[in-house]
Motif scaffolding. Structure first.
Motif, PDB file in Angstrom:
ATOM      1  N   THR A 130      40.185  34.260  34.594  1.00 25.89           N
ATOM      2  CA  THR A 130      40.517  34.666  35.917  1.00 25.89           C
ATOM      3  C   THR A 130      39.778  36.327  36.010  1.00 25.89           C
ATOM      4  OG1 THR A 130      42.804  33.719  35.749  1.00 25.89           O
ATOM      5  CG2 THR A 130      42.559  35.907  37.204  1.00 25.89           C
ATOM      6  N   ASP A 131      39.805  36.941  34.863  1.00 27.94           N
ATOM      7  CA  ASP A 131      39.207  38.459  35.045  1.00 27.94           C
ATOM      8  C   ASP A 131      37.654  38.223  35.383  1.00 27.94           C
ATOM      9  OD1 ASP A 131      38.797  40.815  34.874  1.00 27.94           O
ATOM     10  OD2 ASP A 131      38.497  41.150  32.573  1.00 27.94           O
ATOM     11  N   LYS A 132      36.944  37.361  35.139  1.00 27.01           N
ATOM     12  CA  LYS A 132      35.494  37.150  35.165  1.00 27.01           C
ATOM     13  C   LYS A 132      35.247  36.584  36.678  1.00 27.01           C
ATOM     14  CE  LYS A 132      33.976  37.325  30.531  1.00 27.01           C
ATOM     15  NZ  LYS A 132      35.249  37.428  29.894  1.00 27.01           N
ATOM     16  N   VAL A 133      36.197  35.393  36.728  1.00 26.95           N
ATOM     17  CA  VAL A 133      35.944  34.605  38.147  1.00 26.95           C
ATOM     18  C   VAL A 133      36.398  35.432  39.001  1.00 26.95           C
ATOM     19  CG1 VAL A 133      37.020  32.723  39.420  1.00 26.95           C
ATOM     20  CG2 VAL A 133      36.455  32.540  36.851  1.00 26.95           C
ATOM     21  N   GLY A 134      37.573  36.463  39.071  1.00 29.29           N
ATOM     22  CA  GLY A 134      37.877  37.341  39.914  1.00 29.29           C
ATOM     23  C   GLY A 134      36.850  38.358  40.342  1.00 29.29           C
ATOM     24  N   TYR A 135      36.375  38.881  39.595  1.00 29.10           N
ATOM     25  CA  TYR A 135      35.171  39.989  39.892  1.00 29.10           C
ATOM     26  C   TYR A 135      33.945  39.326  40.565  1.00 29.10           C
ATOM     27  CZ  TYR A 135      37.151  43.983  37.917  1.00 29.10           C
ATOM     28  OH  TYR A 135      37.854  45.273  37.627  1.00 29.10           O
ATOM     29  N   THR A 136      33.926  37.959  40.253  1.00 28.20           N
ATOM     30  CA  THR A 136      32.867  37.233  40.898  1.00 28.20           C
ATOM     31  C   THR A 136      33.257  36.915  42.440  1.00 28.20           C
ATOM     32  OG1 THR A 136      32.058  36.342  38.896  1.00 28.20           O
ATOM     33  CG2 THR A 136      31.192  35.143  40.636  1.00 28.20           C
ATOM     34  N   PHE A 137      34.315  36.579  42.456  1.00 25.25           N
ATOM     35  CA  PHE A 137      34.875  36.132  43.822  1.00 25.25           C
ATOM     36  C   PHE A 137      35.361  37.003  44.835  1.00 25.25           C
ATOM     37  CE2 PHE A 137      36.035  31.426  42.105  1.00 25.25           C
ATOM     38  CZ  PHE A 137      34.538  31.098  42.223  1.00 25.25           C
ATOM     39  N   ALA A 138      35.779  38.276  44.264  1.00 25.89           N
ATOM     40  CA  ALA A 138      36.460  39.287  45.043  1.00 25.89           C
ATOM     41  C   ALA A 138      35.379  39.729  46.034  1.00 25.89           C
ATOM     42  CB  ALA A 138      36.927  40.562  44.225  1.00 25.89           C
ATOM     43  N   PRO A 139      34.132  40.021  45.871  1.00 30.84           N
ATOM     44  CA  PRO A 139      33.390  40.625  47.001  1.00 30.84           C
ATOM     45  C   PRO A 139      33.077  39.378  47.748  1.00 30.84           C
ATOM     46  CG  PRO A 139      32.378  40.995  44.555  1.00 30.84           C
ATOM     47  CD  PRO A 139      33.543  40.182  44.528  1.00 30.84           C
ATOM     48  N   VAL A 140      32.834  38.011  47.548  1.00 28.50           N
ATOM     49  CA  VAL A 140      32.687  37.028  48.382  1.00 28.50           C
ATOM     50  C   VAL A 140      33.974  36.826  49.335  1.00 28.50           C
ATOM     51  CG1 VAL A 140      32.281  34.528  48.612  1.00 28.50           C
ATOM     52  CG2 VAL A 140      31.351  35.732  46.868  1.00 28.50           C
ATOM     53  N   ILE A 141      35.071  36.764  48.834  1.00 24.96           N
ATOM     54  CA  ILE A 141      36.456  36.481  49.623  1.00 24.96           C
ATOM     55  C   ILE A 141      36.341  37.925  50.700  1.00 24.96           C
ATOM     56  CG2 ILE A 141      38.322  37.728  48.299  1.00 24.96           C
ATOM     57  CD1 ILE A 141      38.260  34.290  50.165  1.00 24.96           C
ATOM     58  N   SER A 142      35.968  39.015  50.271  1.00 25.56           N
ATOM     59  CA  SER A 142      36.000  40.173  51.206  1.00 25.56           C
ATOM     60  C   SER A 142      35.148  39.966  52.246  1.00 25.56           C
ATOM     61  CB  SER A 142      35.697  41.577  50.423  1.00 25.56           C
ATOM     62  OG  SER A 142      36.806  41.770  49.168  1.00 25.56           O
ATOM     63  N   VAL A 143      33.982  39.583  52.176  1.00 24.35           N
ATOM     64  CA  VAL A 143      32.935  39.074  52.891  1.00 24.35           C
ATOM     65  C   VAL A 143      33.467  38.282  53.954  1.00 24.35           C
ATOM     66  CG1 VAL A 143      30.863  38.215  53.555  1.00 24.35           C
ATOM     67  CG2 VAL A 143      30.889  39.940  51.702  1.00 24.35           C
ATOM     68  N   TRP A 144      34.222  37.079  53.178  1.00 23.68           N
ATOM     69  CA  TRP A 144      34.715  36.145  54.084  1.00 23.68           C
ATOM     70  C   TRP A 144      35.886  36.704  55.046  1.00 23.68           C
ATOM     71  CZ3 TRP A 144      34.980  31.340  55.917  1.00 23.68           C
ATOM     72  CH2 TRP A 144      36.173  30.574  56.157  1.00 23.68           C
ATOM     73  N   PHE A 145      36.887  37.416  54.579  1.00 24.65           N
ATOM     74  CA  PHE A 145      37.797  38.090  55.369  1.00 24.65           C
ATOM     75  C   PHE A 145      37.031  39.009  56.702  1.00 24.65           C
ATOM     76  CE2 PHE A 145      41.099  37.977  52.031  1.00 24.65           C
ATOM     77  CZ  PHE A 145      41.646  36.433  52.377  1.00 24.65           C
ATOM     78  N   LEU A 146      36.158  39.726  56.114  1.00 29.14           N
ATOM     79  CA  LEU A 146      35.366  40.453  57.470  1.00 29.14           C
ATOM     80  C   LEU A 146      34.680  39.590  58.452  1.00 29.14           C
ATOM     81  CD1 LEU A 146      33.520  43.074  55.216  1.00 29.14           C
ATOM     82  CD2 LEU A 146      35.369  43.563  56.943  1.00 29.14           C
TER      83      LEU A 146
END
Length: 777
Positions: free
Chosen positions: A237-253
């Motif tokens: 989760t730690d590594k996957v989360g850091y990889t995905f967090a910027p992507v999902i932030s862009v998705w929400f924007l």
């Protein structure tokens, strides 16, 4: 055992250091102050850090719901434009009532020292009422610092009455356990269906620009993405989360920006949907069809349970910040914008999301949507792993290896076998159902059933633990329970259209969990009924002419009292015992974590010169078991501390006996009494010196403490051997046919194919000795 030092006082009796005696189990359970655990107070910097990471882990599912909500709600098209206002109002208030009010601001506070999910609620309740079916609770467990609970107040008769009724009713205990595994099965179903519906709906958008693609080709593209998704779970989760967090932030924007654009360009009047009267008008116009459409509306809150299940990865404040500051505004704007678009183009309801995207943003949004769909799957997979790791530790499934993927953050786990089975099931569902509408019918049942289970368990928490006013409890149960009941009744109308899938899945998983737990409990009771009293140890060793061999032997047993039946069988077949022998019990307490200082509890078994001990190693359900070398080191250190404390106590008692006056205070009034199975009589502490002879290794009882410590170190260096009972459990000849099927076939299948206790306990195969034994229950 603990040593309590009294300060010098004014009288002769207190002018010297006085050691107050506590039973060894009580002493080793001494509280450790200042221990920080997940979910406790943390700095704002770390909270914001976790809030950012949570965006990439727990909101992918609920954040990608706009891909398919409107198409699932209007499968036959929009009959009246005003229906959009009613449905939008339903979506907005469903988002406010269930995820925000119920979960973010109420349920998250019912976490179990930072951990969430249905098993965390069950564990929390089990610390306040004896609802567990295995009678292995000890008074000492409640002295662990993380365990600390406050007994129901004597003034609150309602809490006491509820506690008494639950503890005295076996039916209530079984009902609570069944409710818990039902919730777990539905979360597992959710974790299986989320990848299928999220990825399939995201990939389907490519047909907007490539209409020549067939649905079959879309399905196989989705399968390839699913394969990649389940393959990366091992990284944690730690590594996957850091990889995905910027992507999902862009998705929400993106979805917030597109929603705002559609609102301004097409119809700003849809903001009227904040008036709940449009819900009333919608049901008046559509009647039964409006009620059936609720099965599509509820998909706007899929993944909500993941917020609670994944709480062990983050904390309450981090989830509250990320939900109210990022998730809710973005998703609400997206739904509002889609409704504004559909007011002008109602014929495009079948593919609302992609049709409403401005042309220049289509490809960037499509690519991010694919990534967001993968993240949605990650959210529920993380929750499923977290919940199942708790189920494993509470004896509801065979022991499999749980890998802790992050040293920095607690609770982040990966279970290879479960990952493989969920990936396979998700792939089969995608190939078999082919469309998001069919999968959505199954998906909604998992979501709402899990909500309902949490509502019932939370009501019990409010009654028994929080002790809230009855008005607040009724308000919670009626508002949320009634809302979920309405949604569930709507979804069940689509049972034959795909809704049967989660029920079939839940029945299979619940059967496996109930079977394993049933036999687990029966096996425990069998061992308890056939236990050998501790005071017969010397007779048992002499009867079998047992010799002592170098090294340390650890015999694993689930019993925390007496000598397990496997030990007499062992010495009958191999009449030898290691120089230091420990009856080892791994015990999982219904709390997330036990600090290392409180891990081991020791007691002497038999006379002191036999060097035989009982040890209970206590873990929380989120604790990582140490590797064998590390475990042996901790065990040896704690054993040496125990011997030193026992020696100090024996010396102190001898001094007290010499200086005590003629009027004696009964022992029971001066110190806590040991339980009968672990008493070390005072005369056992003083034994004559015995020399070695006839090839036997007989330890000298009056070694000095330092000599005994050195002895332990030497034997550990000579090698540690792990002994485990390989129990073949079978139903008795007079058992019913159902019991024979459950025990002889289902349980045996699980034990042979899934149960790898030595791997789960990190025991090296070259140090493992299994002892076969048959139990007839």
């Amino acid at each position: 055992m603990s040593l309590e030092v009294e300060k010098p006082g004014g009288t002769e009796s207190t002018n010297r250091l006085s050691l107050k005696r506590y039973d060894s189990l009580f002493g080793d359970a001494e509280k450790v102050s200042g221990a920080k655990h997940h979910g406790s107070e943390v700095s704002w910097s770390r909270t914001l850090h976790l809030a950012f990471q949570s965006v990439g882990i727990i909101y992918g599912d609920i954040g990608t719901s706009p891909l398919y909500v409107y198409s699932s709600t209007f499968p036959s098209g929009i009959k009246n434009n005003d229906d959009l206002l009613g449905v939008l109002s339903l979506i907005i208030y469903t988002l406010i009532i269930i995820p925000m009010l119920k979960y973010v601001f109420i349920v998250l506070y019912a976490n179990d020292n930072g951990d969430g999910g249905t098993f965390a609620l069950y564990s929390l309740i089990s610390r306040y009422a004896k609802i567990r079916l295995i009678p292995n609770q000890q008074a000492e467990d409640a002295m662990v610092s993380n365990y600390s609970i406050e007994a129901p107040s004597s003034q609150l008769r309602r809490a006491q009455w509820v506690k008494q009724k639950i503890e005295s009713s076996k039916a209530a205990k079984i009902a609570l356990f069944t409710l818990t595994i039902l919730g777990t099965a539905m979360v597992m179903g959710d974790g299986t269906l989320t990848p299928a519906i999220s990825v399939l709906s995201a990939v389907s958008g490519i047909r907007e620009k490539a209409p020549s693609l067939s649905q079959t080709q879309v399905v196989w593209i989705s399968v390839a993405i699913l394969f990649m998704l389940f393959s990366v779970q091992r990284f944690g989760t730690d590594k996957v989360g850091y990889t995905f967090a910027p992507v999902i932030s862009v998705w929400f924007l993106l979805i917030a920006g597109i929603g705002l654009y559609n609102l301004v360009v097409h119809d700003i009047g849809v903001l009227r949907a904040f008036n709940p009267m449009y819900i009333v008008h919608y049901f008046k116009r559509n009647g039964k069809d409006g009620w059936v459409s609720l099965g599509g509306v509820i998909l706007c809150v899929t993944g909500t349970e993941g917020m609670f299940a994944d709480l062990g990865h983050f904390n309450v404040r981090a989830v509250q910040i990320s939900f109210t500051g990022i998730l809710f505004p973005s998703v609400a704007l997206c739904y509002i914008g889609q409704a504004a678009y559909l007011r002008k183009f109602p014929e495009n309801v079948g593919d609302t999301f992609y049709r409403s995207i401005p042309a220049p943003l289509f490809w960037p949004t499509f690519i991010v949507a694919i990534c967001a769909a993968i993240i949605a799957s990650q959210a529920m997979l993380s929750g499923a792993f977290a919940i199942l790791s708790k189920a494993l530790s509470l004896g509801c499934l065979p022991r499999v290896r749980v890998i802790h993927t992050s040293k920095k953050y607690e609770g982040q786990v990966y279970i290879p076998e479960v990952n493989f089975m969920m990936g396979l099931a998700s792939t089969i569902v995608t190939i078999a159902f082919r469309t998001t509408t069919s999968i959505g019918n199954a998906y909604g049942i998992c979501v709402v059933t899990t909500f309902s289970v949490t509502t019932h368990l939370m009501t019990l928490v409010m009654l028994l633990i929080w002790k809230k006013h009855i008005v607040f409890i009724l308000l919670f149960y009626v508002v949320f329970g009634f809302t979920e009941l309405i949604y569930l009744s709507s979804i069940l109308s689509k049972f034959i259209e795909g809704g049967y899938l989660p029920f079939c899945f839940a029945v299979v998983l619940m059967t496996l969990m109930a079977t394993w737990h049933y036999v687990h409990v029966k096996r425990y009771w069998y061992e308890l009924d056939h236990v050998v009293p501790t005071n017969e140890m010397t007779t048992l060793l002499e009867k079998n002419d047992v010799r002592r061999i170098p090294g340390v032997g650890l015999l694993y047993t689930e019993l925390i009292q007496g000598i397990p039946p496997v030990f007499p069988r062992l010495i009958k077949k191999i009449p030898s015992v290691h120089s230091i022998f420990v009856f080892m019990s791994i015990k999982h307490l219904p709390i997330p974590h036990v600090v290392p200082a409180e891990r081991f509890l020791f007691r002497q078994v038999g006379p002191r010169e036999q060097r035989m001990f009982r040890c209970v190693a206590r873990y929380g359900y989120s604790d990582r078991l140490e590797e064998s070398k590390e475990f042996a080191g901790f065990l040896a250190d704690r054993l040496k501390m125990f011997i030193q404390e026992e020696s100090a106590f024996a010396q102190n008692e001898a001094e007290n006996d010499e200086s005590s006056p003629s009027t004696e205070v009964p022992e029971a009034q001066t110190r806590p009494r040991r339980s009968t199975h672990s008493v070390v009589h005072s005369e056992e502490a003083i034994q004559p010196r015995v020399s070695s002879h006839s090839g036997r290794i007989t330890f000298l009882a009056n070694y000095s403490v330092e000599e005994e410590k050195q002895l332990i170190d030497r034997e550990v260096e000579r090698g540690v051997v792990y002994l485990m009972g390989e129990a073949n459990v079978s139903a008795g000849p007079k058992s019913s046919i159902l019991k024979k099927i459950v025990v002889n076939y289902i349980y045996t299948f699980l034990r042979k194919n899934l149960n790898e206790g030595h791997n789960a306990l990190s025991i090296p195969k070259d140090q493992l000795l299994k002892v076969g034994i048959t139990y007839e229950i």
